[in-house]
Design a protein around this motif. Structure first.
Motif, PDB file in Angstrom:
ATOM      1  N   THR A 213       0.860  -1.238   0.017  1.00  0.00           N
ATOM      2  CA  THR A 213      -0.006   0.095   0.147  1.00  0.00           C
ATOM      3  C   THR A 213       0.905   1.332   0.032  1.00  0.00           C
ATOM      4  OG1 THR A 213      -0.082   0.165   2.482  1.00  0.00           O
ATOM      5  CG2 THR A 213      -1.978  -1.067   1.167  1.00  0.00           C
ATOM      6  N   GLY A 214       2.237   1.214   0.058  1.00  0.00           N
ATOM      7  CA  GLY A 214       2.949   2.306   0.505  1.00  0.00           C
ATOM      8  C   GLY A 214       3.100   2.680   1.708  1.00  0.00           C
ATOM      9  N   GLU A 215       2.232   2.163   2.819  1.00  0.00           N
ATOM     10  CA  GLU A 215       2.155   2.477   3.970  1.00  0.00           C
ATOM     11  C   GLU A 215       3.004   1.601   4.730  1.00  0.00           C
ATOM     12  OE1 GLU A 215       0.678   5.201   5.232  1.00  0.00           O
ATOM     13  OE2 GLU A 215      -0.104   5.544   3.333  1.00  0.00           O
ATOM     14  N   ASP A 216       3.432   1.811   6.190  1.00  0.00           N
ATOM     15  CA  ASP A 216       4.178   0.989   7.294  1.00  0.00           C
ATOM     16  C   ASP A 216       3.085   0.030   7.326  1.00  0.00           C
ATOM     17  OD1 ASP A 216       5.605  -0.188   9.278  1.00  0.00           O
ATOM     18  OD2 ASP A 216       5.132   1.175  10.540  1.00  0.00           O
ATOM     19  N   GLY A 217       3.685  -1.680   7.643  1.00  0.00           N
ATOM     20  CA  GLY A 217       2.521  -2.299   7.882  1.00  0.00           C
ATOM     21  C   GLY A 217       3.249  -3.555   8.121  1.00  0.00           C
ATOM     22  N   PHE A 218       2.262  -4.707   8.057  1.00  0.00           N
ATOM     23  CA  PHE A 218       2.707  -5.822   8.563  1.00  0.00           C
ATOM     24  C   PHE A 218       1.753  -6.933   7.599  1.00  0.00           C
ATOM     25  CE2 PHE A 218       3.409  -3.338  12.113  1.00  0.00           C
ATOM     26  CZ  PHE A 218       4.525  -3.365  12.596  1.00  0.00           C
ATOM     27  N   GLU A 219       2.669  -8.101   7.036  1.00  0.00           N
ATOM     28  CA  GLU A 219       1.834  -9.366   6.516  1.00  0.00           C
ATOM     29  C   GLU A 219       1.932 -10.184   7.457  1.00  0.00           C
ATOM     30  OE1 GLU A 219       1.691  -8.243   1.982  1.00  0.00           O
ATOM     31  OE2 GLU A 219       2.817  -9.902   2.684  1.00  0.00           O
ATOM     32  N   ILE A 220       0.911 -10.984   7.940  1.00  0.00           N
ATOM     33  CA  ILE A 220       0.910 -11.927   8.757  1.00  0.00           C
ATOM     34  C   ILE A 220       0.378 -13.318   8.550  1.00  0.00           C
ATOM     35  CG2 ILE A 220      -0.035 -12.629  11.310  1.00  0.00           C
ATOM     36  CD1 ILE A 220      -0.849  -9.545  11.622  1.00  0.00           C
ATOM     37  N   SER A 221       1.179 -14.505   8.440  1.00  0.00           N
ATOM     38  CA  SER A 221       0.987 -15.597   7.958  1.00  0.00           C
ATOM     39  C   SER A 221       0.295 -16.375   9.326  1.00  0.00           C
ATOM     40  CB  SER A 221       1.867 -16.170   7.351  1.00  0.00           C
ATOM     41  OG  SER A 221       1.664 -17.727   7.122  1.00  0.00           O
TER      42      SER A 221
END
Lengths: 388, 121
Positions: A213-221
């Motif tokens: 998204t261009g934002e700070d963030g996380f992907e959580i599996s």
């Protein structure tokens, strides 16, 4: 009025009449008032009750929660990192051997001609006990072919294991870090493009500081059986709202990120797609990946066409497929285009002949038969806010 | 004054020989957030069923058809600068254009028939 539901970028009909897959969160989406559409063979939420504009703005100002469980997750496993990385490097141009423990790399699977089969994320686990393993995340629409291509391309002793038993959530936005801290105090320690095993709200997960998204963030599996409970735990935070594929598309477009099948495909090379930054220096010099002759030639001489950002004047969006003209001649094609809610106007990207790729170049976009003035601009449209 | 509807989800409010035209609440709901509207020139002569305007949401572009034949005599000049009005008040302030009718409109539904049609979708 023509039926708008047949003309959306994200609502792609499945290639066949095969029944649609669903993610573990399908009932949770429906309970939230989602409008469900077919996408890459899955029934997915295109938007929730608030609508695409509000969801987009919420993600840029608070934290948006996305179900991206349709994406393909897999493990490549070999005896040690050097061996596994060398095997994967036969298929991708990214520097996988040089990936530090706990770090993530964006790269592409390539055709023998250097076209892009898919783009993907590759993570080297931080834990020394997992040395020799790589964690892959690929696009939903490509995962079956990707997995076949990778399995076929790996030498004896190195295996590919898809993980359909895993779900994937993305938490994106300026408040994502504060939200994740409340449920997983250590997750905020990861820098951009790093990750590792983390307990989130009591569930065993693999958390990456990444996103689209261009934002700070996380992907959580997370294990599919835990997905609904984790989704609910994240949504319980008042900073978090669910975000559908519609806003995911406008967010990634403003961020200048490619959507497979639109901005990149088997006809486009990573050099044409302006993804040179993702090709390791050693790889450029040594080659040793599919299509390396074409890619190294394009690196040396410049590609004949290039992916660029396009800013139309006025308010009319220029959609995918719009012709790009200069001096009455077609010089390119829009591959993604629409309204950028944060920009507050139309935004697009596409390919132009390299002569016309310089920022500031004035072009015409042919919208409904009429030339619409536009300029080539530097991507992204909205500055990235990754945590470096 | 009478209001009619089409299967393309447009409404037509007829007052004397002038019809005001817009898209229905159902249409704006299907479109989602409207971000762009393109209106015809005043004076344009349109055939029934011809493309007369464009409405675009974040995700999709749609044509608005002239449901009746005639001459465009007025357009909603406020709409291009405030396209979100189509979402907030589709069957009121979100009107698109007024057409001076060439003849009696034909093949249109009344509200009850349109509601019955919506129920089949």
């Amino acid at each position: 009025m023509t039926n708008p539901s047949v003309n959306t970028d994200v609502a792609e009909p499945s290639a066949s009449d095969a029944p649609l897959h669903s993610t573990p969160l399908v009932d949770a989406h429906r309970a939230l008032g989602a409008r469900m559409v077919p996408f890459a063979g899955y029934l997915m939420p295109v938007q929730y009750a608030d609508g695409i504009l509000a969801e987009h703005v919420w993600t840029r100002t608070h934290a948006g929660l996305f179900d991206v469980s349709h994406m393909g997750q897999a493990i490549v496993a070999g005896p040690d990192h050097a061996t596994t990385a060398a095997a994967l490097e036969r298929l991708v141009p990214g520097d996988i051997a040089g990936l530090a423990p706990g770090r993530i790399r964006y790269t592409q699977l390539l055709t023998p001609e250097g076209g892009i089969v898919d783009d993907l994320m590759v993570t080297r686990p931080a834990d020394p006990s997992e040395d020799g393993r790589l964690f892959l995340v690929v696009n939903a629409s490509r995962k079956e072919g990707d997995f076949a291509l990778i399995a076929e391309g790996l030498p004896a002793g190195i295996t590919l294991t898809p993980m359909p038993e895993k779900a994937l959530l993305a938490l994106q936005g300026p408040e994502a870090a504060a939200v994740i801290r409340r449920l997983a105090p250590t997750a905020d320690d990861f820098a951009f493009m790093a990750g590792g095993p983390t307990t989130v709200a009591g569930f065993d997960c693999h958390v990456s500081r990444s996103g689209y998204t261009g934002e700070d963030g996380f992907e959580i599996s997370v294990a599919a059986v835990d997905a609904v409970a984790l989704w609910q735990a994240l949504l319980a935070d008042p900073a978090v709202k669910p975000i559908g594929l519609g806003a995911r598309d406008s967010l990634r477009l403003e961020a200048g990120l490619c959507l497979y099948g639109h901005d990149i495909d088997e006809t486009t090379s990573p050099v044409e797609a302006a993804l040179v930054w993702s090709i390791g220096k050693r790889r450029r010099e040594e080659g040793g990946f599919p299509g390396d002759a074409r890619i190294r030639r394009e690196l040396a001489d410049g590609p004949s066409r290039k992916r660029v950002g396009l800013k139309p004047e006025g308010r009319a969006p220029a959609r995918e497929g719009t012709e790009i003209h200069v001096g009455g001649r077609q010089v390119g094609l829009v591959t993604s285009g629409g309204f950028g809610p944060t920009v507050g106007g139309p935004v697009a990207m596409g390919y132009v002949e390299t002569t016309f790729a310089a920022p500031g170049t004035e072009v015409s976009l042919i919208v409904r038969g009429k030339p619409l003035p536009a300029r080539v601009v530097t991507l992204p449209f909205v500055p990235a806010r990754y945590k470096r | 004054m009478s209001t009619h509807y089409t299967k393309d989800h447009e409404w037509i409010r007829v007052d004397g020989d002038v019809a005001t035209i817009g898209i229905t609440a159902y249409a704006q709901e299907q479109l989602g957030d409207v971000v762009f509207v393109e209106l015809p020139e005043v004076g344009k002569v349109v055939a029934a069923g011809a493309e007369a305007a464009v409405v675009e949401s974040v995700k999709a572009a749609s044509d608005v058809f002239a449901p009746v034949a005639g001459t465009v005599v007025e357009v909603n000049a406020a709409l291009p600068d405030a396209p979100e009005t189509v979402n907030s008040d589709p069957e009121g302030a979100g009107w698109f254009m007024k057409i001076k009718l060439d003849g009696a409109p034909a093949g249109l539904m009344d509200r009850a028939a349109y509601d019955a049609y919506l129920a089949t979708l």
